[in-house]
Design a protein around this motif. Sequence first.
Motif, PDB file in Angstrom:
ATOM      1  N   GLU A  94      -7.780   1.841  -3.443  1.00 19.08           N
ATOM      2  CA  GLU A  94      -8.439   1.694  -2.139  1.00 19.08           C
ATOM      3  C   GLU A  94      -9.437   2.835  -1.976  1.00 19.08           C
ATOM      4  OE1 GLU A  94      -6.173   0.955   1.330  1.00 19.08           O
ATOM      5  OE2 GLU A  94      -4.883  -0.527   0.361  1.00 19.08           O
ATOM      6  N   LYS A 110     -11.264  -4.615   2.900  1.00 24.75           N
ATOM      7  CA  LYS A 110     -10.253  -4.385   3.933  1.00 24.75           C
ATOM      8  C   LYS A 110     -10.965  -4.018   5.214  1.00 24.75           C
ATOM      9  CE  LYS A 110      -5.901  -2.376   3.442  1.00 24.75           C
ATOM     10  NZ  LYS A 110      -4.978  -1.371   2.912  1.00 24.75           N
ATOM     11  N   ASP A 148     -11.822   0.044   1.466  1.00 23.00           N
ATOM     12  CA  ASP A 148     -11.012   0.319   2.653  1.00 23.00           C
ATOM     13  C   ASP A 148     -11.946   0.570   3.847  1.00 23.00           C
ATOM     14  OD1 ASP A 148      -8.700   0.775   4.041  1.00 23.00           O
ATOM     15  OD2 ASP A 148      -8.071   2.539   2.907  1.00 23.00           O
ATOM     16  N   GLU A 180       0.854  -1.189   0.000  1.00 24.76           N
ATOM     17  CA  GLU A 180       0.000   0.000   0.000  1.00 24.76           C
ATOM     18  C   GLU A 180       0.891   1.240   0.000  1.00 24.76           C
ATOM     19  OE1 GLU A 180      -2.949   0.465   3.121  1.00 24.76           O
ATOM     20  OE2 GLU A 180      -3.660   2.341   2.233  1.00 24.76           O
ATOM     21  N   ASN A 219      -4.496   5.055  -2.310  1.00 27.33           N
ATOM     22  CA  ASN A 219      -5.764   5.508  -1.735  1.00 27.33           C
ATOM     23  C   ASN A 219      -6.424   6.518  -2.659  1.00 27.33           C
ATOM     24  OD1 ASN A 219      -6.037   4.374   1.162  1.00 27.33           O
ATOM     25  ND2 ASN A 219      -3.879   4.947   0.964  1.00 27.33           N
TER      26      ASN A 219
HETATM   27 MG    MG Z   1      -5.862   2.517   2.608  1.00 27.67          MG
END
Ligand code: MG
Length: 571
Positions: free
Chosen positions: A437, A488, A467, A346, A405
């Motif tokens: 994400e 997630k 996420d 990530e 993200n």
């Molecule tokens: Mg994230």
Amino acid sequence: MTDNKNLFRITEERRRVLLIEDDFVCQEMMKESIGDTYDVVIAESGEEALDIIHEQHDTLSMILLDLNLPGIKGLDVLSRIKSDPEYSRLPVIVMTSDNEAEVECLSLGAMDFIPKPYPASKVILARILRTVELYEDRETLRMTERDQLTGLYNKEFFYRYAVQLDLYHKDEPTDAILFDVNHFHTYNDRYGKVRGNEILKRIANNAMSYVKESGGIVCRSGADTFMLYCRHLDDYQALLDRLSADLDDGGSGENRVRLRMGVYVNADKTVDIERRFDRAKMAADTSRDRLTDPVGFFDHSMREAEILEEQLIDDFHAAIREKQFVVYYQPKYNVKQDRPFLCSAEALVRWKHPTLGLVSPGTFIPLFEKNGLIQELDYYVWSQASSQICDWKTRLNVSLPVSVNVSRIDLYDPELMDKLLNIAKKNGLRPEDLLLEITESAYTEKTDQIVTRVKNLRECGFRIEMDDFGSGYSSLSMLSRMPIDALKLDIQFIRSAFKEQKDTRLLEAMTGLARSFGVPTIAEGVETAEQFTELKAMGCDIIQGYYFSRPLPADEFEKFFAKEYEEENLC
Ligand code: MG
Ligand code: C2E
Ligand code: MG
């Protein structure tokens, strides 16, 4: 507080005038004078007039009132009209032969007089027209400055009038107060919009009655948010109680509608008015969910936070130019087999600020989401991460997908897909190399629009990870419509499951739920061997957290490749 149909008058439609007059000769004379121009509705008594007003006030343009009536007297009719908020705005012209009555009528709210015996028709017509036009202008203004649902000012006019209020009360200590409903969206979901609106109207009425009594002004500034600008108070809890009066129809416990409030006490009048209410909002945010202490105050520490925010915003563009934003990478391990293997990373941004040192994203991401700078920052991070993937491919011959993200704000950008595709192309990547994400709460507003946008991204080949799953109040039916490739779990589930009083039941339930969607489940924030073992046993597919590694600068991250190579397992 209904819409007034007069405002939507089609020009050809004739205005309606209510004539309250018991004397037949006077009725006829008035009809003769104005009947060609107006539709005249006649009431012969006060009682009849009040009934007509009650039923038809939306269609009336004005009222002509004779003072000398049988039954309820003209003055009483006038005072009843003027004391009812539904129709108090309707203009009334009083017709009388009694000059003495003028002062009393004016103080009760009459707009004008027509003497008896009647003057020439053109004089009557001119007076009526002037009154009606004044009323209609006032109503048009009202429509633009008011919120339709509650009848309170909207935010723009509120700010304007607040500034005017300052001019009249320069030296008077004044408070900027913001209040809203705790978890209004869940209330709305549970009981429906009609009841939600009813609650908002009641709050507005409570606030209006407070302002009428104590001075100040109030507005509805957003869905369930209200702002009040008033003389400095001592007892804010009493104000909150008053604003919360009669909001529950017998609701109790969890179902009770609760308000929370933020106060900027003795607001500094040299500070921009919007900023004063930003401070009240900041104060309100400190009281979120504090059921026992629902009033928050703007204080010194918030002022310092505000100064920091100002600095971060001022420094932003230089930071992008000078590459002060650095992307760190945290490994994600697939744990389905006995030996975990590195399956992606990530990308997490940090700011190496020249004077503040290393600033964590928790400090600046929410700020940049508020003012839109996040789009520029995310674009920068996606580009950096993509060129990093490309570098690893070409220099080390390693093909590792990286997740970036994507902020809720980015999803409203119509060019999002083109931007992402261009970045990928520029770095010789396929969309599959980038995982996106998207936090669950991004889907709560404008769900359909967001779902469509995410679907399009997915159809282009980008893989989507939801996420912070479990933190966004999504309903199950909504979740099943979401286009996702992995879930997630929100880090909070892991934190609270492994507290001192260990209780993994909720975590197990969430893991089970995530698994039922048939996509891989990722646990992040995994710190210990115990957490790792239990999450693996619960069926988590991928694990990310300090247990494996903290997020690292790209060069340090490369040690994981070496390790995987040693074990010949890198995908
Ligand atoms: Mg994230
Ligand atoms: P997130 O996307 O949910 O990222 C996970 C956060 O958990 C990261 O915090 C990560 O460092 C932290 N973390 C990972 N493993 C552990 C662990 O074992 N224990 C603990 N206590 N924490 C762990 P970080 O890097 O501070 O990022 C915070 C949030 O900021 C991220 O949450 C994400 O929402 C946002 N963010 C970070 N970088 C970006 C970015 O480039 N763009 C956008 N839009 N948001 C970003
Ligand atoms: Mg997360």
